[in-house]
Scaffold this motif. Structure first.
Motif, mmCIF file in Angstrom:
data_model
loop_
_atom_site.group_PDB
_atom_site.id
_atom_site.type_symbol
_atom_site.label_atom_id
_atom_site.label_comp_id
_atom_site.label_asym_id
_atom_site.label_seq_id
_atom_site.Cartn_x
_atom_site.Cartn_y
_atom_site.Cartn_z
ATOM 1 N N THR A 73 0.756 -1.148 0.036
ATOM 2 C CA THR A 73 -0.137 0.041 -0.050
ATOM 3 C C THR A 73 0.804 1.430 0.072
ATOM 4 O O THR A 73 0.391 2.538 0.095
ATOM 5 N N GLU A 270 -6.776 -1.029 12.296
ATOM 6 C CA GLU A 270 -8.008 -1.011 12.086
ATOM 7 C C GLU A 270 -8.616 0.083 11.604
ATOM 8 O O GLU A 270 -10.012 0.011 10.935
ATOM 9 N N SER A 271 -8.022 1.266 11.934
ATOM 10 C CA SER A 271 -8.708 2.524 11.089
ATOM 11 C C SER A 271 -8.354 2.917 9.739
ATOM 12 O O SER A 271 -8.647 3.848 9.390
ATOM 13 N N GLY A 272 -7.565 1.996 9.245
ATOM 14 C CA GLY A 272 -7.180 2.026 7.795
ATOM 15 C C GLY A 272 -5.961 2.838 7.618
ATOM 16 O O GLY A 272 -5.564 3.330 6.360
ATOM 17 N N ASN A 273 -4.940 3.319 8.571
ATOM 18 C CA ASN A 273 -4.128 4.243 8.586
ATOM 19 C C ASN A 273 -2.847 3.666 7.749
ATOM 20 O O ASN A 273 -1.876 4.078 7.676
ATOM 21 N N LYS A 276 -4.460 1.401 1.780
ATOM 22 C CA LYS A 276 -5.432 0.596 0.942
ATOM 23 C C LYS A 276 -5.029 0.269 -0.417
ATOM 24 O O LYS A 276 -4.294 1.121 -0.876
ATOM 25 N N ASP A 280 -9.652 -1.842 -2.382
ATOM 26 C CA ASP A 280 -10.566 -1.613 -1.138
ATOM 27 C C ASP A 280 -11.195 -0.487 -1.003
ATOM 28 O O ASP A 280 -12.181 -0.233 -0.204
ATOM 29 N N GLU A 281 -11.195 0.530 -2.145
ATOM 30 C CA GLU A 281 -12.188 1.617 -2.349
ATOM 31 C C GLU A 281 -13.491 1.143 -2.438
ATOM 32 O O GLU A 281 -13.905 0.399 -3.159
#
Length: 281
Positions: A73, A270-273, A276, A280-281
Motif C-alpha cells: 500500500t 483497524e482505522s485504515g491508516n 489501502k 479496497d475503495e
C-alpha cells in the motif's frame, strides 16, 4: 535446532526454526521461515499470502526457486525469481501481499524461498516504508579459497565485497554455496550475533557441531571465526549482526518496544491508516 511445520497464507508450506520453544530471537533477526521446497501444480487461482499489515521491522525474502509477486500500500510492486532478494521496510506501517507470480502459477514448478524478519532500532521504527529489489546480478559473489564454493554477499561486507542491501543496523547476511569437501573459516565481527541456517545439505561447524537440511545453529556472540566443512553439496544462510539492545514488544505482524506502541499499531491498522489497495475503495 529443527523448525516447526506450519501453513502460511493459502499456499506456503513453511518450516520455521525461529521463533520457537528454544529461541525467541537472534537479534537483530526475529524470524526465519523456510517456504518449500514444494512443487506447485499449474493453477489459475491466486495463491500465497493475501494482504496483511506490518509495522516496526523489515522482511527479507531470498528466492532459490520459483517466482514471487509483491505489492504493498506504499505503492511498491515487483516480481522476484531465483537468486533475487526483496528487502521491504515496513517502518511506520503498510499492508502487503506476497503471491505466486501469475505466469509461474499457470505453468507450475518448484518453489523454495526464505523469509526473514529483521528488527529495527527504536529511532527508526516509524520511518516511511521502503522497498529494495535486489536482483541476483547485483549481489556480489566471493569465491572460496579452495575453489569449492562461493559466498553471495547480500548485506554488509565480506571478502572485499559489499552487499547491495541498505540496513538500519550493522549486519552481514551471506548466502553460502558449498561444494562437497569445502573446508574454510568464516570470519565475522566478534560483537555480532551469529546463526547458520542450513537450507539444504550437511555441514560440520567448528569440528564438532553437525547440522543438516532445515536446521538452525545458533553461535551467538564472540564467534569471530567459524570453521565450516561441507560433507555434501550444501546451501547455508549466514545471519550475523549487532544485537539491538532495546525492549521488544511483539503482537502478530507488529514489532515495537512497548505494549502502548503495539496498541497504537493495532488501532492504526483497524482505522485504515496503513494504506489501502485500489480494490479496497
Amino acid at each position: 535446532m529443527d523448525g516447526n511445520k506450519k501453513l502460511v497464507g493459502d499456499g506456503f508450506d513453511v518450516t520455521s526454526p525461529m521463533p520457537g520453544p528454544r529461541i525467541r530471537q537472534l537479534s537483530p533477526y526475529l524470524l526465519i521461515d523456510h517456504i518449500g521446497p514444494m512443487q506447485i501444480a499449474p493453477t489459475d487461482t491466486p495463491l500465497g499470502s493475501p494482504p496483511h499489515p506490518h509495522r516496526g521491522f523489515e522482511t527479507v525474502t531470498v528466492v532459490y526457486d520459483g517466482y514471487l509477486a509483491h505489492r504493498d500500500t506504499a505503492g511498491h510492486d515487483g516480481t522476484i525469481g531465483p537468486g533475487d532478494v526483496q528487502w521491504m521496510t515496513a517502518g511506520a506501517g503498510l499492508r502487503h501481499a506476497e503471491m505466486y507470480d501469475r505466469d509461474f502459477a499457470r505453468r507450475g514448478g518448484k518453489l523454495e524461498l526464505l523469509q526473514l524478519w529483521v528488527n529495527m532500532p527504536k529511532a527508526d521504527k516509524l520511518v516511511p516504508p521502503k522497498y529494495q529489489e535486489l536482483r541476483a546480478a547485483a549481489i556480489p559473489s566471493v569465491a572460496l579459497p579452495d575453489g569449492k564454493g562461493s559466498i553471495r554477499v547480500i548485506a554488509g561486507s565480506y571478502g572485499g565485497a559489499t552487499g547491495p542491501a541498505s540496513t538500519f543496523s550493522p549486519m552481514t547476511l551471506l548466502d553460502l554455496h558449498l561444494g562437497q569437501g569445502a573446508d574454510f573459516t568464516l570470519t565475522l565481527p566478534a560483537a555480532y550475533n551469529v546463526g547458520l541456517y542450513v537450507v539444504r545439505g550437511a555441514v560440520l561447524i567448528n569440528g564438532d557441531r553437525p547440522a543438516k537440511t532445515q536446521q538452525l545453529v545458533v553461535l551467538g556472540w564472540n564467534s569471530a571465526d567459524v570453521q565450516l566443512t561441507a560433507s555434501e553439496d550444501s546451501l547455508v544462510l549466514v545471519l550475523a549482526g549487532a544485537p539491538i539492545e532495546e525492549p521488544l514488544a511483539t503482537y502478530g505482524p507488529f514489532v515495537m518496544n512497548t505494549n502502548e506502541e503495539l496498541m497504537a499499531a493495532i488501532a492504526d491498522f483497524e482505522s485504515g491508516n496503513m494504506g489501502k489497495f485500489p480494490e479496497d475503495e
